[in-house]
Design a protein around this motif. Structure first.
Motif, mmCIF file in Angstrom:
data_model
loop_
_atom_site.group_PDB
_atom_site.id
_atom_site.type_symbol
_atom_site.label_atom_id
_atom_site.label_comp_id
_atom_site.label_asym_id
_atom_site.label_seq_id
_atom_site.Cartn_x
_atom_site.Cartn_y
_atom_site.Cartn_z
ATOM 1 N N LEU A 256 0.909 -1.121 -0.096
ATOM 2 C CA LEU A 256 -0.152 0.104 -0.079
ATOM 3 C C LEU A 256 0.555 1.200 -0.169
ATOM 4 O O LEU A 256 1.559 1.256 1.031
ATOM 5 C CB LEU A 256 -1.092 0.216 1.188
ATOM 6 N N ASP A 257 0.862 2.005 -1.086
ATOM 7 C CA ASP A 257 1.676 3.334 -1.098
ATOM 8 C C ASP A 257 0.805 4.484 -0.411
ATOM 9 O O ASP A 257 -0.181 4.655 -0.944
ATOM 10 C CB ASP A 257 1.823 3.499 -2.501
ATOM 11 N N HIS A 258 1.605 5.314 0.148
ATOM 12 C CA HIS A 258 1.161 6.466 0.831
ATOM 13 C C HIS A 258 -0.252 6.094 1.631
ATOM 14 O O HIS A 258 -1.265 7.004 1.415
ATOM 15 C CB HIS A 258 0.822 7.494 -0.327
ATOM 16 N N GLY A 259 -0.204 5.190 2.340
ATOM 17 C CA GLY A 259 -1.487 4.998 3.045
ATOM 18 C C GLY A 259 -1.619 6.107 3.973
ATOM 19 O O GLY A 259 -0.730 6.913 4.723
ATOM 20 N N LYS B 152 2.664 16.062 -6.711
ATOM 21 C CA LYS B 152 1.213 15.676 -6.370
ATOM 22 C C LYS B 152 1.280 13.993 -6.531
ATOM 23 O O LYS B 152 1.516 13.477 -7.562
ATOM 24 C CB LYS B 152 0.283 16.421 -7.324
ATOM 25 N N GLU B 153 0.750 13.339 -5.459
ATOM 26 C CA GLU B 153 0.499 12.012 -5.639
ATOM 27 C C GLU B 153 -0.749 11.699 -5.072
ATOM 28 O O GLU B 153 -1.024 12.458 -3.909
ATOM 29 C CB GLU B 153 1.528 11.136 -4.752
ATOM 30 N N ASP B 154 -1.961 11.315 -5.744
ATOM 31 C CA ASP B 154 -3.334 11.497 -5.260
ATOM 32 C C ASP B 154 -3.740 13.001 -4.982
ATOM 33 O O ASP B 154 -3.228 13.867 -5.740
ATOM 34 C CB ASP B 154 -3.480 10.703 -4.089
ATOM 35 N N THR C 92 13.621 14.843 -4.601
ATOM 36 C CA THR C 92 12.654 14.422 -5.752
ATOM 37 C C THR C 92 11.305 14.976 -5.239
ATOM 38 O O THR C 92 10.981 15.368 -4.413
ATOM 39 C CB THR C 92 12.632 12.715 -5.693
ATOM 40 N N ALA C 93 10.543 14.812 -6.681
ATOM 41 C CA ALA C 93 8.927 15.069 -6.301
ATOM 42 C C ALA C 93 8.096 13.975 -6.917
ATOM 43 O O ALA C 93 8.579 13.469 -7.952
ATOM 44 C CB ALA C 93 8.996 16.575 -6.933
ATOM 45 N N HIS C 94 7.023 13.847 -6.803
ATOM 46 C CA HIS C 94 5.935 13.043 -7.643
ATOM 47 C C HIS C 94 5.611 13.722 -8.876
ATOM 48 O O HIS C 94 5.650 14.911 -8.997
ATOM 49 C CB HIS C 94 4.540 12.653 -6.657
ATOM 50 N N GLY C 95 5.743 12.743 -10.008
ATOM 51 C CA GLY C 95 5.211 13.413 -11.351
ATOM 52 C C GLY C 95 6.601 14.016 -12.030
ATOM 53 O O GLY C 95 7.654 13.373 -11.652
ATOM 54 N N PHE C 96 6.414 14.538 -13.172
ATOM 55 C CA PHE C 96 7.496 15.173 -13.581
ATOM 56 C C PHE C 96 8.292 16.344 -13.239
ATOM 57 O O PHE C 96 7.541 16.812 -12.442
ATOM 58 C CB PHE C 96 7.351 15.132 -15.278
ATOM 59 N N LEU D 275 13.347 5.899 -2.119
ATOM 60 C CA LEU D 275 13.336 6.903 -2.798
ATOM 61 C C LEU D 275 12.075 7.072 -3.649
ATOM 62 O O LEU D 275 11.589 6.161 -4.422
ATOM 63 C CB LEU D 275 14.661 7.027 -3.877
ATOM 64 N N HIS D 276 11.366 8.276 -3.061
ATOM 65 C CA HIS D 276 10.079 8.305 -3.930
ATOM 66 C C HIS D 276 10.163 9.410 -5.255
ATOM 67 O O HIS D 276 11.122 9.992 -5.285
ATOM 68 C CB HIS D 276 8.875 9.016 -3.110
ATOM 69 N N GLY D 277 9.103 9.370 -5.972
ATOM 70 C CA GLY D 277 9.251 10.359 -6.934
ATOM 71 C C GLY D 277 10.251 10.208 -8.122
ATOM 72 O O GLY D 277 10.768 11.232 -8.715
ATOM 73 N N ALA D 278 10.305 9.064 -8.420
ATOM 74 C CA ALA D 278 11.716 8.605 -9.450
ATOM 75 C C ALA D 278 11.279 8.838 -10.629
ATOM 76 O O ALA D 278 12.342 8.993 -11.623
ATOM 77 C CB ALA D 278 12.110 7.250 -9.309
ATOM 78 N N SER D 279 9.948 9.085 -11.303
ATOM 79 C CA SER D 279 9.663 9.320 -12.433
ATOM 80 C C SER D 279 10.295 11.009 -12.969
ATOM 81 O O SER D 279 10.339 11.856 -12.116
ATOM 82 C CB SER D 279 8.160 9.581 -12.842
ATOM 83 N N GLY D 280 11.061 10.936 -14.077
ATOM 84 C CA GLY D 280 11.758 12.260 -14.566
ATOM 85 C C GLY D 280 12.943 12.479 -13.680
ATOM 86 O O GLY D 280 13.653 13.365 -14.207
ATOM 87 N N VAL E 288 13.085 1.982 -4.961
ATOM 88 C CA VAL E 288 12.978 3.220 -5.610
ATOM 89 C C VAL E 288 11.512 2.963 -6.443
ATOM 90 O O VAL E 288 11.002 2.253 -7.020
ATOM 91 C CB VAL E 288 13.801 3.230 -6.933
ATOM 92 N N ASN E 289 10.752 4.176 -6.057
ATOM 93 C CA ASN E 289 9.136 4.221 -6.583
ATOM 94 C C ASN E 289 9.015 4.721 -7.934
ATOM 95 O O ASN E 289 9.329 6.057 -7.844
ATOM 96 C CB ASN E 289 8.325 4.965 -5.610
ATOM 97 N N PHE E 290 8.321 4.188 -8.638
ATOM 98 C CA PHE E 290 8.065 4.714 -10.143
ATOM 99 C C PHE E 290 6.696 4.596 -10.374
ATOM 100 O O PHE E 290 5.959 3.621 -10.183
ATOM 101 C CB PHE E 290 8.773 3.890 -11.398
ATOM 102 N N ALA E 291 5.986 5.660 -10.580
ATOM 103 C CA ALA E 291 4.534 5.801 -10.779
ATOM 104 C C ALA E 291 4.116 6.424 -12.120
ATOM 105 O O ALA E 291 3.561 5.585 -13.234
ATOM 106 C CB ALA E 291 3.786 6.388 -9.617
ATOM 107 N N THR E 292 4.319 7.659 -12.356
ATOM 108 C CA THR E 292 3.861 8.532 -13.641
ATOM 109 C C THR E 292 4.418 7.898 -14.715
ATOM 110 O O THR E 292 3.655 7.882 -15.679
ATOM 111 C CB THR E 292 4.630 10.105 -13.225
ATOM 112 N N GLU E 293 5.726 7.435 -14.705
ATOM 113 C CA GLU E 293 6.123 7.214 -16.084
ATOM 114 C C GLU E 293 5.397 5.880 -16.687
ATOM 115 O O GLU E 293 5.346 5.576 -17.836
ATOM 116 C CB GLU E 293 7.482 6.747 -15.994
HETATM 117 P P1 13P Z 1 6.634 9.193 -9.688
HETATM 118 O O1 13P Z 1 5.229 9.508 -10.080
HETATM 119 O O2 13P Z 1 7.402 10.653 -9.658
HETATM 120 O O3 13P Z 1 7.343 8.143 -10.346
HETATM 121 O O4 13P Z 1 6.718 8.920 -7.937
HETATM 122 C C1 13P Z 1 6.489 7.682 -7.507
HETATM 123 C C2 13P Z 1 6.243 7.601 -6.233
HETATM 124 O O5 13P Z 1 6.739 7.828 -5.347
HETATM 125 C C3 13P Z 1 4.993 6.670 -5.799
HETATM 126 O O6 13P Z 1 4.930 6.572 -4.403
#
Ligand code: 13P
Ligand code: ZN
Ligand code: NA
Length: 283
Positions: A80-83, A140-142, A177-181, A206-211, A228-233
């Motif tokens: 569960l991410d960012h509960g 921004k995440e959620d 790092t930041a969430h998103g690009f 490490l969060h926010g690895a996209s970009g 390492v967390n990847f979401a946006t990409e």
């Molecule tokens: P990105 O969307 O920057 O890859 O961040 C992912 C993340 O930290 C999910 O928790």
């Protein structure tokens, strides 16, 4: 197979690589992540945010990941991410997720410690791994939005105190790092990461690895990042695949056809991110 997240992170910490943690939004993304992991002989963590589990459900994602992981001969964890509440973390444990993140990074230091410790205590009773966060990852995440100017970097001595007082199994830290690009190129504070790594013994996340440029991700793993967390990409890759079919032929109506292309794009991306994490050929 579906396994404990903790065993994946401990091995990564010992052998100095990172486990890729990938956010899935649907069945095809789950399949893509698992197929990439099997091909790369890599451990992976599949994770879902609160908005993703509101879109489907914890039970739905648990069932999909369990089914996909059962057919895989590499270890897969479900996180569960960012509960954002103790209640949701409890529900995830009840739904048989293998780990949870409690994100109290918006709270004061003492409040964050209090709730994180409560979540950590019941997780321990169920032998479930808990990740927490200290300092603020921008973007921004959620619904959780942080303006980059007030993104607070993690203080190393506070991180040590936080990890010791809460008893968490892993710690997400803020080093730029930041969430998103990103608008420009993100500047990561590696000196701060080194300081944190010296005083905190649990695996760092490490969060926010996209970009984030590949070189910076690699360097952070060298300085002790184990997840390492990847979401946006991944979301972008899935949509790119779907668009490639639909924009090319507006008579397509079978979801299998365009979702398959979305899945292929996600799989290619995850293969590359696994190599970047150095987690290939570990199983
Ligand atoms: P990105 O969307 O920057 O890859 O961040 C992912 C993340 O930290 C999910 O928790
Ligand atoms: Zn995150
Ligand atoms: Na990012």
């Amino acid at each position: 197979a579906l396994v404990s997240s903790l065993e994946l992170l401990r091995k990564a910490q010992k052998e100095k690589y990172a486990v890729g943690a990938f956010n899935a939004e649907n069945m095809e993304m789950v399949q893509a992540i698992v197929e990439a992991a099997v091909e790369m002989r890599a451990p992976v963590i599949i994770q879902t945010t609160p908005s993703t589990v509101a879109y489907a459900s914890l039970a739905m994602f648990r069932a999909m990941v369990f089914a996909a992981a059962n057919e895989a001969d590499v270890p897969i964890a479900l996180h569960l991410d960012h509960g954002d509440s103790l209640e949701l973390c409890r529900e995830a444990v009840g739904a048989k997720y293998t780990s949870v993140m409690y994100d109290g990074s918006k709270l004061s230091f003492e409040e964050n410690i209090n709730i994180t410790k409560n979540v950590a205590d019941f997780c321990r009773a169920s032998a479930i791994q808990i990740e927490a966060e200290l300092g603020t990852v921008g973007g921004k995440e959620d619904s959780h939005e942080v303006k980059s100017e007030d993104a607070l970097y993690t203080n190393p001595m506070q991180a040590k105190e936080f990890a010791e007082r809460t008893g968490v199994d892993s710690l997400a830290i803020a080093i730029g790092t930041a969430h998103g690009f990103y608008k420009g190129e993100p500047k990561l504070d590696f000196e701060r990461l080194e300081e944190i790594h010296k005083v905190v013994s649990v695996p760092l996340v490490l969060h926010g690895a996209s970009g984030v440029p590949d070189e910076a991700v690699k360097k952070s793993i060298g300085f002790g990042i184990c997840k390492v967390n990847f979401a946006t990409e991944l979301r972008v890759a899935f949509t790119k695949g779907v668009n490639a079919i639909l924009l090319n032929d507006n008579k397509v109506y079978d979801p299998k056809k365009y979702n398959k292309q979305g899945k292929e794009e996600v799989k290619k991306l995850v293969v590359n991110k696994i190599k970047l994490c150095g987690s290939n050929n570990k199983y």
